[in-house]
Design an enzyme around this catalytic site. Structure first.
Site, PDB file in Angstrom:
ATOM      1  N   THR A  76      79.500  97.426  61.641  1.00 35.49           N
ATOM      2  CA  THR A  76      79.255  96.093  61.071  1.00 35.49           C
ATOM      3  C   THR A  76      77.809  95.981  60.607  1.00 35.49           C
ATOM      4  O   THR A  76      76.934  96.596  61.194  1.00 35.49           O
ATOM      5  CB  THR A  76      79.534  95.055  62.182  1.00 35.49           C
ATOM      6  OG1 THR A  76      80.936  95.040  62.413  1.00 35.49           O
ATOM      7  CG2 THR A  76      79.052  93.665  61.832  1.00 35.49           C
ATOM      8  N   VAL A  96      90.905  88.697  63.978  1.00 35.00           N
ATOM      9  CA  VAL A  96      89.575  88.339  63.485  1.00 35.00           C
ATOM     10  C   VAL A  96      88.600  88.464  64.651  1.00 35.00           C
ATOM     11  O   VAL A  96      88.883  87.997  65.753  1.00 35.00           O
ATOM     12  CB  VAL A  96      89.560  86.896  62.934  1.00 35.00           C
ATOM     13  CG1 VAL A  96      88.147  86.477  62.545  1.00 35.00           C
ATOM     14  CG2 VAL A  96      90.492  86.774  61.736  1.00 35.00           C
ATOM     15  N   GLY A  97      87.466  89.107  64.407  1.00 34.30           N
ATOM     16  CA  GLY A  97      86.469  89.292  65.466  1.00 34.30           C
ATOM     17  C   GLY A  97      85.400  88.220  65.441  1.00 34.30           C
ATOM     18  O   GLY A  97      85.613  87.096  64.964  1.00 34.30           O
ATOM     19  N   ASP A  98      84.240  88.565  65.971  1.00 34.00           N
ATOM     20  CA  ASP A  98      83.152  87.588  66.128  1.00 34.00           C
ATOM     21  C   ASP A  98      82.343  87.381  64.859  1.00 34.00           C
ATOM     22  O   ASP A  98      81.689  86.342  64.709  1.00 34.00           O
ATOM     23  CB  ASP A  98      82.198  88.060  67.236  1.00 34.00           C
ATOM     24  CG  ASP A  98      81.588  89.424  66.914  1.00 34.00           C
ATOM     25  OD1 ASP A  98      82.325  90.308  66.410  1.00 34.00           O
ATOM     26  OD2 ASP A  98      80.386  89.617  67.153  1.00 34.00           O
ATOM     27  N   THR A 143      76.716  92.765  66.668  1.00 32.90           N
ATOM     28  CA  THR A 143      77.709  93.802  66.388  1.00 32.90           C
ATOM     29  C   THR A 143      78.241  94.329  67.712  1.00 32.90           C
ATOM     30  O   THR A 143      77.493  94.418  68.681  1.00 32.90           O
ATOM     31  CB  THR A 143      77.113  94.952  65.557  1.00 32.90           C
ATOM     32  OG1 THR A 143      78.103  95.985  65.441  1.00 32.90           O
ATOM     33  CG2 THR A 143      75.852  95.542  66.179  1.00 32.90           C
ATOM     34  N   GLY A 149      84.029  92.501  69.347  1.00 34.47           N
ATOM     35  CA  GLY A 149      83.995  91.106  68.938  1.00 34.47           C
ATOM     36  C   GLY A 149      84.609  90.118  69.912  1.00 34.47           C
ATOM     37  O   GLY A 149      84.090  89.007  70.077  1.00 34.47           O
TER      38      GLY A 149
END
Ligand code: ASP
Length: 338
Positions: free
Chosen positions: A194, A223-225, A245, A248
């Site tokens: 990321t 969906v991550g952070d 990074t 997440g």
């Protein structure tokens, strides 16, 4: 863990830009000199793009976007071109940006045709009605804003495809050995490529941005952070700008970026302490990764609990300082190109 902190800004028209290109299990002896140099050059290019804007008196949002767009356009990082594949062989991109002066924010998740998701996130922020757009609607919004739209094949790279095949084979092997086992939510061998940036401009404003392809082999619209304000990205002129990074889910569960900001603002914790406490919270629930953090006085921290984090910073002197493994970030000019 590693950290590099800087003296408080005192004079002139001070500015700062910090970037990361992901944290993860990178082994020094497995990273070829050629590949290491490619990372260094790409990160230097990213820092210089942001520096050009900040040195001309430009704002931190433009610097963050320029720095991130360089990494989104590079096949080296897990963002934009070079992003990881989902379980079904798709590329689904997430990004966010936040302005510390106004606390306006914009984000997109699961976009598939927008060349630079960070520009789409910025357009969401500027447009102002919403904070987070997802999927086809987000791509459509980006197109309506005049952003560059590409064919999905633009994002494909062979090495990410190979990574997906490896991850699928590894999960299959685990399942064959233990019929009850669920596939791991993430692979501890992951290199979280990321990208993110935080900047302080000469007007004293902080901005943070993050862009990612998420995790290799991610499933079911995960969906991550990175596009979640307060988890992977946060900025507030009264405290700090943060880009994260790592795994997440754990950054979401700890509200990592917001947690750091509020510890600095309300508890008046020194920056490093706030970052380390947050990383400890993340580790305590099985998470790993790194964070770049900058305050309005120019103090900063780049911390990670993985073996490496691609990272760099640049100030008024225009020298790109870069690091991958623990230790101080080194000026680009001292890095061997032999
Ligand atoms: N944090 C990102 C995510 O969970 C992955 C990464 O940092 O590489 O989507």
């Amino acid at each position: 863990m590693t950290a590099h902190t800087q003296e408080t800004l005192t004079s002139g028209a001070p500015f700062r830009l910090l970037i990361h290109g992901g944290a993860g299990a990178v082994q020094r002896d497995k990273l070829s000199a050629e590949r290491e140099l490619a990372y260094h050059l790409s990160m230097a290019q990213s820092l210089m793009a942001g520096h050009a804007i900040l040195a001309a008196g430009g704002n931190s949002a433009d610097a963050v976007i320029a720095a991130i767009a360089v990494m989104e356009d590079s096949p080296l990082f897990n963002a934009g071109r070079g992003a990881v594949f989902t379980h079904t062989g798709r590329i689904e991109l997430d990004a966010s940006i936040m302005d510390g002066a106004t606390r306006m924010a914009g984000a997109v998740a699961g976009v598939t045709t927008t060349r630079n998701p960070i520009r789409a996130a910025h357009a969401v922020m500027i447009q102002g009605d919403h904070v987070l757009l997802i999927g086809a609607g987000a791509d459509q919004f980006a197109a309506e804003q005049g952003l560059e739209i590409v064919d999905t094949s633009y994002f494909h790279t062979q090495h990410r495809w190979d990574q997906l095949q490896k991850a699928i084979a590894k999960n299959r092997l685990m399942l064959d050995h233990d019929n009850d086992a669920a596939p791991p939510p993430y692979d501890s061998d992951q290199k979280h490529g990321t990208v993110g940036a935080v900047a302080l401009d000469c007007h004293g404003n902080l901005v943070a941005g993050t862009s990612t392809g998420g995790l290799t082999n991610k499933r079911f619209g995960r969906v991550g952070d990175s596009p979640i304000i307060g988890a992977g990205t946060y900025a507030d002129n009264r405290s700090v700008a943060v880009s994260a990074t790592g795994t997440g889910e754990m950054f979401i569960r700890t509200c990592a970026a917001f947690h750091i900001a509020e510890q600095v603002r309300l508890q008046r914790l020194p920056l490093l302490q706030a970052v380390d406490q947050t990383l400890a919270e993340i580790a305590a629930i099985g998470g790993e990764g790194g964070l770049i953090v900058l305050d309005a006085h120019g103090n900063h921290a780049m911390r990670f609990n993985t073996s490496a984090m691609y990272r760099g910073l640049i100030t008024e002197d225009g020298v790109a300082r870069i690091g991958i493994f623990p230790g101080a970030e080194e000026p680009m000019s001292t890095i061997s190109t032999a």
